[in-house]
Motif scaffolding. Structure first.
Motif, PDB file in Angstrom:
ATOM      1  N   LYS A 147       0.825  -1.208   0.000  1.00 32.90           N
ATOM      2  CA  LYS A 147       0.000   0.000   0.000  1.00 32.90           C
ATOM      3  C   LYS A 147       0.863   1.262   0.000  1.00 32.90           C
ATOM      4  CE  LYS A 147      -4.423  -1.192   0.130  1.00 32.90           C
ATOM      5  NZ  LYS A 147      -5.411  -0.669  -0.856  1.00 32.90           N
ATOM      6  N   PHE A 148       1.938   1.224   0.751  1.00 30.98           N
ATOM      7  CA  PHE A 148       2.871   2.349   0.809  1.00 30.98           C
ATOM      8  C   PHE A 148       3.395   2.682  -0.589  1.00 30.98           C
ATOM      9  CE2 PHE A 148       7.528   3.268   1.122  1.00 30.98           C
ATOM     10  CZ  PHE A 148       7.442   4.583   1.557  1.00 30.98           C
ATOM     11  N   VAL A 149       3.833   1.663  -1.318  1.00 34.18           N
ATOM     12  CA  VAL A 149       4.350   1.893  -2.671  1.00 34.18           C
ATOM     13  C   VAL A 149       3.229   2.322  -3.601  1.00 34.18           C
ATOM     14  CG1 VAL A 149       5.558   0.868  -4.627  1.00 34.18           C
ATOM     15  CG2 VAL A 149       6.197   0.220  -2.298  1.00 34.18           C
ATOM     16  N   GLN A 150       2.122   1.633  -3.527  1.00 29.94           N
ATOM     17  CA  GLN A 150       0.994   1.939  -4.408  1.00 29.94           C
ATOM     18  C   GLN A 150       0.544   3.387  -4.277  1.00 29.94           C
ATOM     19  OE1 GLN A 150      -2.868   0.052  -3.493  1.00 29.94           O
ATOM     20  NE2 GLN A 150      -2.835  -0.729  -5.579  1.00 29.94           N
ATOM     21  N   ASN A 151       0.663   3.940  -3.088  1.00 30.27           N
ATOM     22  CA  ASN A 151       0.217   5.305  -2.834  1.00 30.27           C
ATOM     23  C   ASN A 151       1.326   6.341  -2.953  1.00 30.27           C
ATOM     24  OD1 ASN A 151      -2.538   4.752  -2.360  1.00 30.27           O
ATOM     25  ND2 ASN A 151      -2.049   3.979  -0.332  1.00 30.27           N
ATOM     26  N   GLY A 152       2.465   5.963  -3.548  1.00 27.35           N
ATOM     27  CA  GLY A 152       3.483   6.960  -3.860  1.00 27.35           C
ATOM     28  C   GLY A 152       4.820   6.785  -3.188  1.00 27.35           C
ATOM     29  N   THR A 266      14.705  -1.334 -11.985  1.00 24.94           N
ATOM     30  CA  THR A 266      13.742  -0.396 -11.418  1.00 24.94           C
ATOM     31  C   THR A 266      12.368  -0.663 -12.017  1.00 24.94           C
ATOM     32  OG1 THR A 266      14.196   1.274 -13.120  1.00 24.94           O
ATOM     33  CG2 THR A 266      15.477   1.401 -11.063  1.00 24.94           C
ATOM     34  N   SER A 267      11.349  -0.221 -11.303  1.00 22.17           N
ATOM     35  CA  SER A 267       9.987  -0.374 -11.793  1.00 22.17           C
ATOM     36  C   SER A 267       9.092   0.603 -11.054  1.00 22.17           C
ATOM     37  CB  SER A 267       9.508  -1.814 -11.603  1.00 22.17           C
ATOM     38  OG  SER A 267       8.267  -2.031 -12.257  1.00 22.17           O
ATOM     39  N   THR A 268       7.805   0.521 -11.317  1.00 24.20           N
ATOM     40  CA  THR A 268       6.808   1.315 -10.620  1.00 24.20           C
ATOM     41  C   THR A 268       5.651   0.421 -10.201  1.00 24.20           C
ATOM     42  OG1 THR A 268       5.573   1.868 -12.636  1.00 24.20           O
ATOM     43  CG2 THR A 268       7.372   3.359 -12.000  1.00 24.20           C
ATOM     44  N   PHE A 269       4.885   0.898  -9.243  1.00 24.29           N
ATOM     45  CA  PHE A 269       3.654   0.211  -8.842  1.00 24.29           C
ATOM     46  C   PHE A 269       2.701   1.272  -8.331  1.00 24.29           C
ATOM     47  CE2 PHE A 269       1.209  -2.024  -5.388  1.00 24.29           C
ATOM     48  CZ  PHE A 269       0.347  -2.705  -6.254  1.00 24.29           C
ATOM     49  N   GLY A 270       1.530   1.400  -8.959  1.00 28.46           N
ATOM     50  CA  GLY A 270       0.626   2.476  -8.611  1.00 28.46           C
ATOM     51  C   GLY A 270       1.318   3.807  -8.844  1.00 28.46           C
ATOM     52  N   PHE A 426       0.272   8.407 -17.257  1.00 29.61           N
ATOM     53  CA  PHE A 426      -1.138   8.156 -16.947  1.00 29.61           C
ATOM     54  C   PHE A 426      -1.307   6.657 -16.820  1.00 29.61           C
ATOM     55  CE2 PHE A 426      -5.541   7.734 -19.072  1.00 29.61           C
ATOM     56  CZ  PHE A 426      -6.187   7.680 -17.849  1.00 29.61           C
ATOM     57  N   GLY A 427      -1.792   6.209 -15.661  1.00 29.06           N
ATOM     58  CA  GLY A 427      -1.943   4.782 -15.449  1.00 29.06           C
ATOM     59  C   GLY A 427      -3.283   4.424 -14.846  1.00 29.06           C
ATOM     60  N   PHE A 428      -3.711   3.203 -15.092  1.00 29.70           N
ATOM     61  CA  PHE A 428      -4.938   2.672 -14.493  1.00 29.70           C
ATOM     62  C   PHE A 428      -4.911   1.166 -14.623  1.00 29.70           C
ATOM     63  CE2 PHE A 428      -5.794   3.640 -18.944  1.00 29.70           C
ATOM     64  CZ  PHE A 428      -6.409   2.490 -19.419  1.00 29.70           C
ATOM     65  N   GLN A 475      -2.745  -3.807 -15.675  1.00 28.59           N
ATOM     66  CA  GLN A 475      -2.280  -2.422 -15.598  1.00 28.59           C
ATOM     67  C   GLN A 475      -1.945  -1.877 -16.985  1.00 28.59           C
ATOM     68  OE1 GLN A 475       1.519  -1.673 -13.662  1.00 28.59           O
ATOM     69  NE2 GLN A 475       0.720   0.201 -12.745  1.00 28.59           N
ATOM     70  N   HIS A 476      -2.308  -0.618 -17.205  1.00 29.00           N
ATOM     71  CA  HIS A 476      -1.992   0.065 -18.455  1.00 29.00           C
ATOM     72  C   HIS A 476      -1.413   1.439 -18.125  1.00 29.00           C
ATOM     73  CE1 HIS A 476      -4.272  -2.971 -20.731  1.00 29.00           C
ATOM     74  NE2 HIS A 476      -5.171  -2.886 -19.750  1.00 29.00           N
ATOM     75  N   THR A 477      -0.352   1.833 -18.815  1.00 27.21           N
ATOM     76  CA  THR A 477       0.247   3.145 -18.601  1.00 27.21           C
ATOM     77  C   THR A 477       0.530   3.805 -19.942  1.00 27.21           C
ATOM     78  OG1 THR A 477       2.488   2.208 -18.523  1.00 27.21           O
ATOM     79  CG2 THR A 477       1.336   2.490 -16.419  1.00 27.21           C
ATOM     80  N   TYR A 478       0.415   5.145 -19.970  1.00 30.74           N
ATOM     81  CA  TYR A 478       0.601   5.905 -21.199  1.00 30.74           C
ATOM     82  C   TYR A 478       1.367   7.190 -20.915  1.00 30.74           C
ATOM     83  CZ  TYR A 478      -2.966   2.633 -22.638  1.00 30.74           C
ATOM     84  OH  TYR A 478      -3.645   1.469 -22.882  1.00 30.74           O
ATOM     85  N   ASP A 479       2.145   7.604 -21.903  1.00 29.11           N
ATOM     86  CA  ASP A 479       2.972   8.795 -21.791  1.00 29.11           C
ATOM     87  C   ASP A 479       2.146  10.034 -22.161  1.00 29.11           C
ATOM     88  OD1 ASP A 479       4.985  10.645 -21.695  1.00 29.11           O
ATOM     89  OD2 ASP A 479       6.085   9.869 -23.430  1.00 29.11           O
ATOM     90  N   LEU A 480       2.117  11.017 -21.257  1.00 32.24           N
ATOM     91  CA  LEU A 480       1.379  12.260 -21.512  1.00 32.24           C
ATOM     92  C   LEU A 480       2.312  13.454 -21.727  1.00 32.24           C
ATOM     93  CD1 LEU A 480      -1.516  12.053 -18.877  1.00 32.24           C
ATOM     94  CD2 LEU A 480      -1.554  11.313 -21.261  1.00 32.24           C
ATOM     95  N   SER A 481       3.592  13.192 -21.983  1.00 30.65           N
ATOM     96  CA  SER A 481       4.549  14.291 -22.090  1.00 30.65           C
ATOM     97  C   SER A 481       4.214  15.255 -23.226  1.00 30.65           C
ATOM     98  CB  SER A 481       5.966  13.737 -22.273  1.00 30.65           C
ATOM     99  OG  SER A 481       6.057  12.909 -23.415  1.00 30.65           O
TER     100      SER A 481
END
Length: 514
Positions: A147-152, A266-270, A426-428, A475-481
């Motif tokens: 939860k800690f990682v998921q929330n930032g 490295t990676s991301t989660f939430g 942008f992720g969801f 999970q899907h993520t997109y670049d909004l740059s």
């Protein structure tokens, strides 16, 4: 998830959403469980090192100081790594000397928590360092950490070779880290996109990939060219599970940028960030508590381990930092009271910045846990907590379509993207289930689009359909740059034909800039 849903109750979902909204309004305050890491009163990056999982068992001594939780109690202004006692004191002292970090240790016998009143609760920190754990995390601890990682939050995992069970309890660090990712209550579907290999590589000098723009390889603490292995392991990457996973250093004989043989990834989660290193020898500075047999991998000339550890710490904590000065810095000013852990309805932000960019998660109500749509604009009944389509996390999600009749549902939120950031993501998470029988023809669709302030479609990021049905969330993520500096609207449009339902269920959204 259930794939057999043929018809949903619109009235019931709408009624629950309205009732929940009214109840919350009557309470006079809106409280969302599991908010992002609380921000301290200072602009310092707050890093918590773990010593609750037998990090000093055997010859291990993976602590920044014997003074816990506050290392400055041993020496408020350390100038040399021996001013703090521990085999990773060089790491801690280097950060302390910048003046930009608040460092603490979770002492032996403590529990990893998230959202409690404890001073060492993860909600009070930007980053958690787990250096070669030798005690398996409890179910509650794994939930707290995920939860800690998921929330930032940022998570720094350091593994060692298979068979490195220093306290002889049947658990070593590869097994413990893999258990965290596959046996938790938040996400067991390879959330970080990597797994720890059960290997014992006796000796190697992994090399860094070529990526001049990567903040971990080329950060404020210097350029990273390579690392060392003295009985360590590697990771296997799974980009199909998490497209943000990235190998930065690779063992000899492995293909740089490939999915096998990654030594540092490295990676991301939430909304959070994750890094993993395959050997604890890299962080060992050769000095520590009396009686420990230690090795100086931190300053090994075959690698650039100190630069890698420090750059990664800065990245995980939310942004860059200034390199350490050769002179002693003034003591860190610590908060006079514990930062509030009360969850906030505001998007979680980080106090760190890169240039003019402040790292942040920009969407409001990202997991729909208020029980109402706002600040989303949604079709009636879309935001709901129906048992037929359970949320990925929490209790609420956004359920578009699923009626088995001609219908169009929408879900949108306006967001202003700042300028000067290196990343705009942008992720969801999306779960699609359907009663359609065709696996090739798209009868029901979900469009994900970017609109300008006038409502004109600027881009269609993706189109999903009944063909994309899955047994769980993806999970899907997109670049909004391309839209930096603009006010845009992110919109989901679900269109269902006249028969056979398809449900598009969305949860855990985010727009992260860094």
């Amino acid at each position: 998830m259930t794939d057999s849903v043929l018809l949903r109750s619109r009235f019931g979902a709408a009624f629950v959403a309205v009732a929940a909204s009214a109840a919350l309004a009557g309470a006079g305050a809106l409280v969302v469980a599991g908010g992002g890491p609380a921000q301290a009163a200072t602009a310092k990056h707050r890093v918590l090192f773990d010593d609750s999982k037998a990090e000093t068992a055997g010859n291990a001594d993976w602590i920044i100081s014997t003074s816990m939780p506050d290392p400055t109690k041993q020496n408020a202004s350390p100038s040399a790594e021996t001013d703090w006692t521990g085999a990773i004191s060089s790491w801690g002292v280097a950060l302390q000397k910048t003046g930009n970090y608040q460092l603490d240790t979770l002492p032996s016998g403590s529990t990893i928590t998230y959202g409690t009143s404890a001073a060492t609760d993860l909600a009070n920190f930007d980053e958690f360092v787990l250096p070669e754990p030798n005690i398996v995390l409890s179910s509650a601890e794994k939930t707290a950490l995920m939860k800690f990682v998921q929330n930032g939050g940022g998570l720094f995992l350091i593994s060692d070779h298979t068979g490195s069970d220093r306290n002889n309890d049947g658990w070593d660090s590869p097994k413990i880290i893999n258990d965290l990712m596959t046996n938790n209550t938040v996400d067991n579907t390879d959330p970080f996109g990597f797994s720890v290999d059960l290997k014992n590589i006796v000796s190697d000098t992994p090399r860094a990939i070529s990526d001049a723009s990567n903040p971990v390889l080329n950060g404020a603490f210097g350029a990273v060219t390579g690392s060392v292995i003295y009985n360590g392991t590697t990771e296997t990457l799974h980009p199909a599970d998490n497209p943000n996973v990235k190998g930065l250093l690779y063992a000899t004989g492995s293909t740089a940028g490939g999915t096998t043989g990654a030594f540092f990834a490295t990676s991301t989660f939430g909304s959070g960030r994750v890094a993993i290193w395959g050997d604890s020898s890299t962080i060992d500075d050769g000095t520590g508590e009396s009686g420990k047999s230690l090795f100086n991998g931190w300053n090994d000339p075959k690698g650039t381990d100190s630069q890698l550890a420090l750059n990664a710490t800065a990245w995980l904590a939310g942004g860059g930092t200034t390199p350490p000065s050769s002179s002693s810095s003034t003591p860190t000013t610590r908060p006079s009271s514990t930062p509030s852990t009360t969850p906030s309805t505001s998007p979680s932000t980080s106090s760190s910045s890169q240039g003019s960019c402040t790292a942040a998660q920009l969407l409001g109500n990202p997991g729909f846990e208020t029980g109402a749509a706002a600040p989303w604009t949604a079709s009636s009944g879309v935001v709901n907590n129906a048992a037929d389509e359970p949320a990925r996390t929490g209790s609420w999600d956004a359920w578009l379509d699923g009626t088995g009749a001609a219908r169009t549902d929408t879900l949108s939120q306006a967001v202003t993207l700042p300028t000067g950031c290196a990343g705009y993501r942008f992720g969801f998470w999306l779960h699609t289930d359907t009663a359609e029988t065709s696996t090739t023809k798209a009868y029901d669709t979900l469009k994900v689009q970017v609109l300008n302030s006038s409502g004109t479609v600027l881009s269609t990021l993706a189109t999903f359909s009944n063909v994309n049905a899955s047994s769980g969330y993806v999970q899907h993520t997109y670049d909004l740059s391309a839209y930096a500096g603009q006010a845009v609207t992110l919109k989901f449009t679900g269109a269902e034909d006249y028969e056979y339902q398809t449900s598009f269920v969305i949860d855990d959204t985010s727009v992260s800039v860094s």
